[in-house]
Design an enzyme around this catalytic site. Structure first.
Site, PDB file in Angstrom:
ATOM      1  N   GLY A  47       0.821  -1.197   0.000  1.00  0.00           N
ATOM      2  CA  GLY A  47       0.000   0.000   0.000  1.00  0.00           C
ATOM      3  C   GLY A  47       0.860   1.253   0.000  1.00  0.00           C
ATOM      4  O   GLY A  47       2.064   1.205   0.268  1.00  0.00           O
ATOM      5  N   CYS A  48       0.231   2.381  -0.296  1.00  0.00           N
ATOM      6  CA  CYS A  48       0.984   3.639  -0.404  1.00  0.00           C
ATOM      7  C   CYS A  48       1.504   4.083   0.960  1.00  0.00           C
ATOM      8  O   CYS A  48       2.686   4.400   1.112  1.00  0.00           O
ATOM      9  CB  CYS A  48       0.124   4.720  -1.046  1.00  0.00           C
ATOM     10  SG  CYS A  48      -1.518   4.939  -0.333  1.00  0.00           S
ATOM     11  N   PHE A  49       0.636   4.105   1.983  1.00  0.00           N
ATOM     12  CA  PHE A  49       1.104   4.510   3.320  1.00  0.00           C
ATOM     13  C   PHE A  49       2.152   3.543   3.851  1.00  0.00           C
ATOM     14  O   PHE A  49       3.190   3.964   4.378  1.00  0.00           O
ATOM     15  CB  PHE A  49      -0.062   4.623   4.299  1.00  0.00           C
ATOM     16  CG  PHE A  49      -0.947   5.810   4.077  1.00  0.00           C
ATOM     17  CD1 PHE A  49      -0.438   7.100   4.122  1.00  0.00           C
ATOM     18  CD2 PHE A  49      -2.308   5.664   3.839  1.00  0.00           C
ATOM     19  CE1 PHE A  49      -1.246   8.209   3.928  1.00  0.00           C
ATOM     20  CE2 PHE A  49      -3.132   6.760   3.646  1.00  0.00           C
ATOM     21  CZ  PHE A  49      -2.606   8.037   3.691  1.00  0.00           C
TER      22      PHE A  49
END
Lengths: 349, 349, 349, 349
Positions: free
Chosen positions: A152-154
């Site tokens: 995921g991005c985070f």
């Protein structure tokens, strides 16, 4: 498999999908042979995406494993949660390689997925098979794999900023607090009052505090690195901008470490990896400094007054946080240079 | 002093100064009789601020205590640091009341000012005399005072979000971490590459980590409330928007407190105070919800997994963080209703 | 009717409606006694609009003429096109005064409405009765009227910029070209890909070229002023900002007129009207100079090379272009000072 | 000259210069061997441009023709007006090829330059020698030239949108009105109140009406194409965004032409040119659809009511309006495919 890999993109009408199209257009050894969208199949992709006029003149394909088998060697899945878990077994059965950009194959524990995603999880065998493609941490396992779960991005921004310090024992994992900020494209292209321009512009807001589905993904990796269960505090905020993520991370230090200690540790850990850049002492990265590129930039601020360290990590959520890292994973899978087709300069200003 | 108070504004060509002009234009008992700017004295204020065309047709006055004495009863000082410390004694000597919006009279300890502001501090007698005008905390002392030190923007958002919990002992003061975000107007109207549109737009950045001059101001109040020395971790970030501050604050709880405990405590603490609004359980305020207004809105997220609480507090930095709170202080000084002239609705969208 | 007028707002959950709430909160002779929304009736208005917390604690009423009669003297209608035409007859029959902010009563010719709005027009008798409330042009007719049709946002900016020159014969009406630009709030609060933040931000686009429903409204007034049929070229553009409209207008001059001629003419035409401000020679207004206020600011650029004049006119679309002008109309209807409750300073920066 | 051309960039610390660095990093036959800045010579370029960390580790060179001769084959000049006119003769004398991105060699008539730029013009022999590098119009003359004058950003968008219609006689040149809009990066990196974030954000303004120095450049080309003197009305506006230009252009048609007539004419005119894309009937391009890319996209709206046509043309001001077209010119100079190194997809969203 030919020297040019043929790629299909499921979810081509989302932001992750069109970013894959943008990035792969310049890749010397990949050709995108099928853009796929169940909702818009049959329409020219350039109709909904005028920036692709005269660049891609093909029509959107439907989600059809046999068709994909005939047109592609590898399939990127860039759909909302709950889709990849259903289609991945069919694609693997056709002998296709799969890079899943959605969250469906990230959590090894099915009950965690149910808790955080409120959906039916993937079958355990595929969760076991999937390699978590955080390239700079688990890149060795990516080589030769058939199923990659793209982070995921985070988690990408956060973990690249924390892993070396946790691994080296410079910080106490139990003390980690993550204050994350994201541009609006992270929420996708679906319309809602939450991404209405007049509501977002000139506004800064927190959301899903301690409830974000990226929390278990971060904790799964930190626990793996620390060798014990790690629980974190995690807050997400929406920034009035389109692209970019910053994770500002706080932790208590285990000793009187200096900025130089962190810089030296991280430069050593990421030596030879082209996409992580460590800032010099007293300087922290801003999101614009990686915009449009696959870089993750990291800086440190040790505070002797509190014996805490503040770590700042930035990425472009659609590149290193999605499409770019997915291509980096493809490069690693194929045994190519991991930077192939990804060495573009950040767009500035 | 007549029933209508005559006010002068030193620093009328900065953002704090023009915001005072905007807000005071609707105040029923204040008349702005002198707009003052040492750099532009003699010019019509509307020349540099076309939004004031036909609203203020007067010329800018120079900084002249005798002139101000002849035209005003109270003087707002909205200048950069280092100016108010020099002019305040002259104004008080003329019998004028002073509300200092700059940082010059906030720190009681002169050496702290030197450390954080790198400038010559005000004389100790004025630091002793100045009342720290955080209205909802020290409002009692404001009544009848002659010299008010108006709190900084970050301290206002941060302290209103922390003071009740610290005072009631629900959180451990030693554990406090403050992750603050501000719009660009907080840095003033002076030009620099740091506020060039093309550099700020579509960008999010951290700055002055653990070095911001508002840190000692926050710690001074927290220490006062806690009854012991409190040291904090404080990070500031620049958000691509003009107005608004959010402080996201983290602390370890001293027991198994719930969101309802915090909500109830804060509603009780701020009862009867018109400008602090506590959100219901599960909801957090966004900066746009207070834009252009004097409100400070606060919400909570207790996390049983980590036994930490996340507190979100927002203000408009130019209103509650500067000009609005200054007027609230004037109201309190004069014994008026503290909301006089300040009851406007946030500008939305 | 009491000295305080009781007002109801139909369409309180749209941007025009909430702006009426904001502005009327400070009006000394109006009390908003009913906020109305057919879609959200029964819910607290502050639930969907947290900026109204503790400011309006009432529930949304349903659209019920008898109920409105019992609670209000005047009704503002701030709904999408097609609603006001149906409800206005019922409200007038109850003896209520009506100010329609929608487009339903603007075009006197029913077939024009059908052509441009693609909806069933209002009955002719109400179109005949409705006074077009462009205050500075038709204000005399507003006094004592029961039904006001509040002008559109583009027509307000455009007509205030053109009427004096057309009336005085300084420009050739047949040559008029209008290049208009609007912030995103002009399109309302409904969600669509067209107002998705990531699509609008860092983007500038033209839309509805020569097709905008405000074209016949502009031409109706220009024809009335010119005393002959006027047809114009009109383009609208979307600007990545929330509030503000600029109309940049081009026309051939009928003689060798100068900027001073235009300035003098316009200042004379608008003498005594508080909300139109004419810029001095060589200066043009920007949208931020009227933001949040009821002003319309106008500037001129005569070009001897082409014998054309360029006229720049700006407003805040939600104030002078909607809610503010509606209140100005109410003031005129009631025989009050037209600026009552509207003399606030633009929000800057 | 080797198969890889060595390039120097004078003005590397401006937006045009760093954009050249970004774009040339991916060019297969160009190597940037010297980044030059008179103001920052000796400093690492990545110091002021952290996005270039680990991408360019070299120091900035001073402006020294002999040094440049030793390091480069071609020199791009991306400086403010008034610099290129002085240095170009020295560079040409060293045998270097020169592509001047500034305005110094665009106007063939020295007195025009003096009038509009208020500076000393270049010597007439260099103005005569310089080829105006509007690739799709004058590309034939670029081949083999030693001195290219790269067109301005507004002229590029405007002329590509007007030339085919003027050449074919579909519009009356005397009727042309150009309403142009630009993002803030067009004004460069120098700091001023005019590009202060808090002044530009949520603002739309007109500037330099009929006074912009790009007017004579536009008229010079239109006159050349039309075969007679053409004078235009030209307005520029500042849009709160970083990149992008739109020219909305109005003209009276010479007959009853249709959208299809224009589309067909333009597709024919630009056949085989990779960077001009003509939209289909009823669709107009937005600036984001070309952002970060070298495309110029054009659409039409014929209005039978007024017999006028509205032409919409968009570019990225830093790419097709500056650095990208400069590289396109280099490609043409060298006899390469004009799209070499420039075939990247627009950055969306």
């Amino acid at each position: 498999m030919s020297t040019v890999v043929r790629a299909a993109i499921i979810g081509s009408t989302g932001y992750g999908g069109v970013e894959l199209i943008r990035l792969l257009a310049g890749h010397p050894q990949v050709e995108v042979t099928s853009v796929v969208s169940s909702s818009s199949a049959g329409a020219p992709i350039a109709e909904g995406f005028p920036h692709l006029n005269e660049i891609r003149t093909d029509l959107l394909d439907d989600v059809d494993p046999a068709l994909l088998k005939s047109k592609a060697d590898v399939v990127f899945i860039a759909t909302p949660a709950g889709v990849a878990s259903k289609i991945t077994p069919l694609l693997l059965a056709e002998g296709l390689k799969v890079i899943d950009i959605s969250g469906d194959h990230r959590l090894k524990d099915r009950s965690e997925y149910e808790t955080w995603y409120k959906k039916e999880p993937a079958a355990q065998e595929y969760l076991d098979q999937a390699v978590f493609g955080l390239c700079e941490v688990y890149g060795e396992s990516v080589r030769g794999a058939d199923l990659i779960s793209n982070p995921g991005c985070f988690p990408t921004a956060t973990l690249l900023g924390l892993v070396p310090a946790v691994k080296a024992g410079l910080i106490d994992p139990a003390s980690i607090i993550i204050d994350a900020k994201s541009g609006v494209s992270g929420a996708g292209r679906g319309v809602s009052l939450g991404n209405h321009y007049s509501e977002v512009n000139e506004n800064f807001k927190a959301y899903k505090i301690n409830k974000h589905q990226h929390i278990p993904e971060i904790e799964q990796v930190l626990s793996d690195i620390a060798g014990k269960k790690v629980v974190t505090t995690f807050t997400t905020h929406l920034v009035p901008m389109t692209r970019g993520i910053m994770s500002t991370m706080y932790a208590s230090m285990t000793g009187n470490h200096t900025n130089e200690d962190f810089i030296s540790l991280y430069r050593n850990y990421y030596e030879g990896r082209p996409f992580v850049r460590i800032r010099q002492n007293g300087v922290w990265p801003a999101t614009k400094e990686v915009s449009g590129s696959n870089y993750c930039d990291i800086g440190f601020a040790v505070d002797p007054r509190t014996n805490r360290v503040t770590i700042v990590s930035v990425i472009d959520n659609l590149v290193k946080g999605a499409a770019g890292q997915a291509i980096q994973n493809l490069n690693l899978m194929m045994g190519w240079d991991e930077s192939l087709g990804l060495r573009f300069v950040p767009v500035y200003p």
